[in-house]
Motif scaffolding. Structure first.
Motif, PDB file in Angstrom:
ATOM      1  N   UNK A  82       0.781  -1.166   0.119  1.00 36.56           N
ATOM      2  CA  UNK A  82       0.048   0.043  -0.021  1.00 36.56           C
ATOM      3  C   UNK A  82       0.969   1.289  -0.197  1.00 36.56           C
ATOM      4  N   UNK A  83       0.302   2.346  -0.664  1.00 33.82           N
ATOM      5  CA  UNK A  83       1.229   3.547  -0.876  1.00 33.82           C
ATOM      6  C   UNK A  83       0.239   4.782  -0.366  1.00 33.82           C
ATOM      7  N   UNK A  84       0.804   5.663   0.278  1.00 31.68           N
ATOM      8  CA  UNK A  84      -0.080   6.546   0.865  1.00 31.68           C
ATOM      9  C   UNK A  84       0.889   8.177   0.890  1.00 31.68           C
ATOM     10  N   UNK A  85       0.309   9.077   0.540  1.00 31.39           N
ATOM     11  CA  UNK A  85       1.115  10.332   0.569  1.00 31.39           C
ATOM     12  C   UNK A  85       0.153  11.426   0.978  1.00 31.39           C
ATOM     13  N   UNK A 102       6.863   0.096  -7.288  1.00 30.88           N
ATOM     14  CA  UNK A 102       6.476  -0.817  -6.609  1.00 30.88           C
ATOM     15  C   UNK A 102       5.017  -1.619  -7.268  1.00 30.88           C
ATOM     16  N   UNK A 103       4.452  -0.761  -8.500  1.00 28.11           N
ATOM     17  CA  UNK A 103       3.420  -1.225  -9.129  1.00 28.11           C
ATOM     18  C   UNK A 103       2.225  -1.009  -7.991  1.00 28.11           C
ATOM     19  N   UNK A 104       2.314   0.324  -7.338  1.00 30.39           N
ATOM     20  CA  UNK A 104       1.072   0.451  -6.449  1.00 30.39           C
ATOM     21  C   UNK A 104       0.764   2.033  -6.645  1.00 30.39           C
ATOM     22  N   UNK A 105      -0.410   2.299  -6.666  1.00 29.47           N
ATOM     23  CA  UNK A 105      -1.197   3.537  -6.970  1.00 29.47           C
ATOM     24  C   UNK A 105      -1.248   4.116  -5.425  1.00 29.47           C
ATOM     25  N   UNK A 176       2.999  -0.457   4.789  1.00 31.84           N
ATOM     26  CA  UNK A 176       2.385   0.520   4.242  1.00 31.84           C
ATOM     27  C   UNK A 176       3.629   1.537   4.053  1.00 31.84           C
ATOM     28  N   UNK A 177       3.830   2.169   2.639  1.00 32.25           N
ATOM     29  CA  UNK A 177       4.729   3.278   2.504  1.00 32.25           C
ATOM     30  C   UNK A 177       4.033   4.572   2.479  1.00 32.25           C
ATOM     31  N   UNK A 178       4.501   5.559   3.336  1.00 29.74           N
ATOM     32  CA  UNK A 178       3.941   6.641   3.505  1.00 29.74           C
ATOM     33  C   UNK A 178       4.869   8.046   3.139  1.00 29.74           C
ATOM     34  N   UNK A 179       4.453   8.577   2.115  1.00 28.02           N
ATOM     35  CA  UNK A 179       5.560   9.622   1.576  1.00 28.02           C
ATOM     36  C   UNK A 179       5.009  11.024   2.168  1.00 28.02           C
TER      37      UNK A 179
END
Length: 235
Positions: A82-85, A102-105, A176-179
Protein backbone atom coordinates in the motif's frame (compact mmCIF):
# COMPACT_ATOMS: atom_id res chain seq x y z
CA UNK A 1 -5.24 -24.54 26.66
CA UNK A 2 -3.55 -23.79 23.33
CA UNK A 3 0.01 -22.54 23.68
CA UNK A 4 0.71 -19.38 21.72
CA UNK A 5 3.56 -19.53 19.22
CA UNK A 6 6.02 -16.72 19.74
CA UNK A 7 7.08 -14.84 16.64
CA UNK A 8 10.77 -15.28 15.83
CA UNK A 9 12.13 -11.74 15.91
CA UNK A 10 15.54 -10.73 14.56
CA UNK A 11 18.42 -9.89 16.86
CA UNK A 12 18.21 -6.31 18.08
CA UNK A 13 14.48 -5.95 17.50
CA UNK A 14 12.30 -4.64 20.32
CA UNK A 15 11.60 -7.59 22.65
CA UNK A 16 8.13 -9.10 22.61
CA UNK A 17 6.83 -12.25 24.27
CA UNK A 18 3.73 -12.90 22.22
CA UNK A 19 2.66 -13.60 18.66
CA UNK A 20 1.25 -10.14 17.92
CA UNK A 21 1.75 -8.90 14.38
CA UNK A 22 2.39 -5.21 13.61
CA UNK A 23 1.48 -2.82 10.86
CA UNK A 24 4.78 -1.70 9.36
CA UNK A 25 5.00 1.86 8.07
CA UNK A 26 7.84 2.90 5.79
CA UNK A 27 8.13 6.68 6.08
CA UNK A 28 9.72 8.44 3.11
CA UNK A 29 10.38 12.16 3.02
CA UNK A 30 9.80 13.79 -0.36
CA UNK A 31 12.75 14.68 -2.58
CA UNK A 32 14.39 18.07 -2.87
CA UNK A 33 12.42 21.16 -3.92
CA UNK A 34 13.44 24.77 -4.50
CA UNK A 35 12.36 25.48 -0.93
CA UNK A 36 14.65 22.73 0.35
CA UNK A 37 17.54 24.49 -1.39
CA UNK A 38 16.59 27.96 -0.10
CA UNK A 39 15.92 26.50 3.38
CA UNK A 40 12.52 28.16 3.51
CA UNK A 41 9.74 26.84 5.74
CA UNK A 42 7.53 24.99 3.28
CA UNK A 43 4.34 23.84 4.96
CA UNK A 44 0.86 22.63 4.10
CA UNK A 45 -0.80 25.98 3.44
CA UNK A 46 0.43 25.96 -0.17
CA UNK A 47 0.35 22.95 -2.53
CA UNK A 48 3.77 23.56 -4.12
CA UNK A 49 6.57 23.57 -4.94
CA UNK A 50 7.42 20.67 -7.22
CA UNK A 51 10.50 18.49 -7.05
CA UNK A 52 13.73 19.73 -8.59
CA UNK A 53 15.60 17.55 -11.06
CA UNK A 54 17.78 16.36 -8.19
CA UNK A 55 14.65 15.75 -6.14
CA UNK A 56 13.27 13.46 -8.82
CA UNK A 57 16.56 11.55 -8.80
CA UNK A 58 16.35 11.27 -5.02
CA UNK A 59 12.81 9.92 -5.31
CA UNK A 60 14.04 7.29 -7.77
CA UNK A 61 16.75 6.30 -5.31
CA UNK A 62 14.17 6.11 -2.53
CA UNK A 63 12.02 3.87 -4.73
CA UNK A 64 14.95 1.48 -5.18
CA UNK A 65 15.58 1.37 -1.45
CA UNK A 66 11.92 0.85 -0.55
CA UNK A 67 11.66 -1.92 -3.17
CA UNK A 68 14.29 -3.87 -1.23
CA UNK A 69 12.22 -3.89 1.96
CA UNK A 70 11.16 -7.47 2.61
CA UNK A 71 13.66 -8.78 0.07
CA UNK A 72 17.37 -8.38 0.75
CA UNK A 73 16.90 -5.63 3.35
CA UNK A 74 14.78 -5.97 6.52
CA UNK A 75 13.71 -9.45 5.49
CA UNK A 76 11.38 -9.87 8.49
CA UNK A 77 9.18 -7.05 7.16
CA UNK A 78 6.46 -7.80 4.56
CA UNK A 79 6.96 -6.30 1.12
CA UNK A 80 4.94 -3.07 0.74
CA UNK A 81 1.39 -3.50 -0.54
CA UNK A 82 0.00 0.00 0.00
CA UNK A 83 1.19 3.52 -0.80
CA UNK A 84 -0.03 6.70 0.92
CA UNK A 85 1.08 10.31 0.53
CA UNK A 86 0.25 13.76 1.79
CA UNK A 87 -1.70 16.09 -0.53
CA UNK A 88 1.30 18.32 -1.33
CA UNK A 89 2.63 18.33 -4.91
CA UNK A 90 6.13 17.30 -3.81
CA UNK A 91 4.89 14.24 -1.94
CA UNK A 92 2.52 13.19 -4.71
CA UNK A 93 5.36 13.45 -7.24
CA UNK A 94 7.67 11.43 -5.00
CA UNK A 95 4.95 8.84 -4.38
CA UNK A 96 4.29 8.57 -8.11
CA UNK A 97 7.93 7.62 -8.74
CA UNK A 98 7.88 5.12 -5.87
CA UNK A 99 4.54 3.74 -7.02
CA UNK A 100 5.87 3.13 -10.52
CA UNK A 101 8.64 1.01 -9.00
CA UNK A 102 6.39 -0.92 -6.61
CA UNK A 103 3.41 -1.27 -8.96
CA UNK A 104 1.17 0.61 -6.53
CA UNK A 105 -1.16 3.59 -6.90
CA UNK A 106 -0.90 6.21 -4.16
CA UNK A 107 -3.84 7.45 -2.15
CA UNK A 108 -3.81 10.80 -0.39
CA UNK A 109 -4.22 11.14 3.37
CA UNK A 110 -4.46 14.68 4.79
CA UNK A 111 -3.22 13.36 8.14
CA UNK A 112 0.32 13.09 6.79
CA UNK A 113 0.57 16.64 5.42
CA UNK A 114 3.36 18.91 6.62
CA UNK A 115 2.97 21.33 9.52
CA UNK A 116 1.09 24.50 8.71
CA UNK A 117 3.66 27.23 9.29
CA UNK A 118 1.07 29.99 9.04
CA UNK A 119 2.68 33.42 8.72
CA UNK A 120 6.11 31.78 8.47
CA UNK A 121 5.28 30.05 5.19
CA UNK A 122 8.06 30.49 2.63
CA UNK A 123 10.39 32.36 4.96
CA UNK A 124 13.87 31.28 6.03
CA UNK A 125 14.80 30.92 9.67
CA UNK A 126 16.71 34.21 9.46
CA UNK A 127 13.67 36.02 8.11
CA UNK A 128 11.40 34.51 10.77
CA UNK A 129 13.79 35.49 13.53
CA UNK A 130 14.01 39.03 12.18
CA UNK A 131 10.22 39.48 12.11
CA UNK A 132 9.31 37.46 15.23
CA UNK A 133 12.40 37.52 17.44
CA UNK A 134 12.78 34.63 19.85
CA UNK A 135 9.85 32.56 18.57
CA UNK A 136 11.40 30.02 16.20
CA UNK A 137 13.48 28.01 18.66
CA UNK A 138 10.58 27.56 21.12
CA UNK A 139 8.42 26.29 18.25
CA UNK A 140 10.91 23.46 17.76
CA UNK A 141 11.56 22.76 21.45
CA UNK A 142 8.22 23.37 23.18
CA UNK A 143 4.99 21.52 22.53
CA UNK A 144 2.39 24.26 22.20
CA UNK A 145 4.08 27.29 20.59
CA UNK A 146 2.31 28.23 17.35
CA UNK A 147 3.21 30.64 14.57
CA UNK A 148 0.45 33.06 13.64
CA UNK A 149 -2.33 31.05 11.92
CA UNK A 150 -0.17 27.90 12.10
CA UNK A 151 0.25 24.65 13.99
CA UNK A 152 2.36 23.68 16.99
CA UNK A 153 4.45 20.54 16.82
CA UNK A 154 2.02 19.00 19.33
CA UNK A 155 -0.83 19.75 16.88
CA UNK A 156 1.12 17.93 14.16
CA UNK A 157 1.68 14.98 16.51
CA UNK A 158 -2.04 14.63 17.24
CA UNK A 159 -2.89 14.70 13.54
CA UNK A 160 -0.14 12.30 12.47
CA UNK A 161 -0.83 9.98 15.42
CA UNK A 162 -4.46 9.69 14.36
CA UNK A 163 -3.37 8.86 10.79
CA UNK A 164 -1.05 6.12 12.10
CA UNK A 165 -3.89 4.71 14.20
CA UNK A 166 -6.03 4.49 11.07
CA UNK A 167 -3.32 2.46 9.34
CA UNK A 168 -3.04 0.12 12.33
CA UNK A 169 -6.80 -0.34 12.59
CA UNK A 170 -6.98 -1.24 8.88
CA UNK A 171 -4.99 -4.44 9.47
CA UNK A 172 -1.72 -5.86 10.67
CA UNK A 173 0.94 -8.10 9.07
CA UNK A 174 1.30 -5.67 6.17
CA UNK A 175 3.59 -2.82 5.10
CA UNK A 176 2.40 0.63 4.08
CA UNK A 177 4.69 3.22 2.48
CA UNK A 178 3.87 6.78 3.55
CA UNK A 179 5.45 9.70 1.67
CA UNK A 180 5.43 12.73 3.92
CA UNK A 181 7.51 15.66 5.23
CA UNK A 182 10.28 16.41 7.71
CA UNK A 183 8.19 17.72 10.62
CA UNK A 184 5.42 15.18 10.05
CA UNK A 185 7.88 12.27 9.94
CA UNK A 186 9.60 13.52 13.09
CA UNK A 187 6.16 13.59 14.69
CA UNK A 188 5.45 10.03 13.55
CA UNK A 189 8.74 8.83 15.03
CA UNK A 190 8.21 10.81 18.23
CA UNK A 191 4.67 9.54 18.74
CA UNK A 192 5.82 5.99 18.08
CA UNK A 193 8.49 6.07 20.78
CA UNK A 194 6.42 8.13 23.21
CA UNK A 195 8.89 11.01 23.28
CA UNK A 196 7.99 14.55 24.30
CA UNK A 197 7.29 16.84 21.31
CA UNK A 198 10.09 19.18 22.31
CA UNK A 199 12.63 16.45 21.53
CA UNK A 200 11.36 15.57 18.05
CA UNK A 201 13.51 18.16 16.30
CA UNK A 202 16.59 16.14 17.36
CA UNK A 203 15.68 13.53 14.73
CA UNK A 204 17.41 14.00 11.37
CA UNK A 205 15.10 13.46 8.38
CA UNK A 206 16.92 14.29 5.13
CA UNK A 207 15.18 14.64 1.74
CA UNK A 208 14.11 11.23 0.37
CA UNK A 209 15.35 9.47 3.51
CA UNK A 210 13.63 6.32 4.76
CA UNK A 211 12.47 5.50 8.29
CA UNK A 212 10.55 2.42 9.41
CA UNK A 213 8.17 2.03 12.35
CA UNK A 214 6.15 -1.00 13.46
CA UNK A 215 2.82 -0.39 15.16
CA UNK A 216 1.19 -2.84 17.60
CA UNK A 217 -2.29 -2.70 19.11
CA UNK A 218 -0.90 -2.75 22.66
CA UNK A 219 1.02 0.48 21.85
CA UNK A 220 4.41 -1.14 22.44
CA UNK A 221 5.55 0.17 19.10
CA UNK A 222 8.98 -0.29 17.55
CA UNK A 223 11.22 2.08 15.64
CA UNK A 224 13.25 -0.08 13.29
CA UNK A 225 15.00 2.49 11.08
CA UNK A 226 15.52 6.25 11.26
CA UNK A 227 16.59 8.55 8.44
CA UNK A 228 18.44 6.20 6.10
CA UNK A 229 19.62 8.30 3.12
CA UNK A 230 18.42 6.92 -0.20
CA UNK A 231 20.83 8.58 -2.61
CA UNK A 232 23.13 6.05 -4.21
CA UNK A 233 20.88 3.00 -3.83
CA UNK A 234 20.02 2.75 -7.52
CA UNK A 235 21.67 -0.23 -9.15
Amino acid sequence: MTERVRVNRPSGAAPRFDDAQPTTVVLVRHGETSMTVSRGYSGSSEPGPSLTERGRGQAADAAELVCRVGHDLWGDIPFPTELVCSPMIRTQETAGIIGDKLGLAARVDEGFKEADFGAWQGLTSEQIEARWPGTLEPWHTEATVRPENGESIADVGVRVGAALDRLLDAGTDRTVVVVSHAVAIRAALGVTMGAQPGSWSQLRVAPASVSIIRLFHDRRHEIAVVGVPSEGWRR
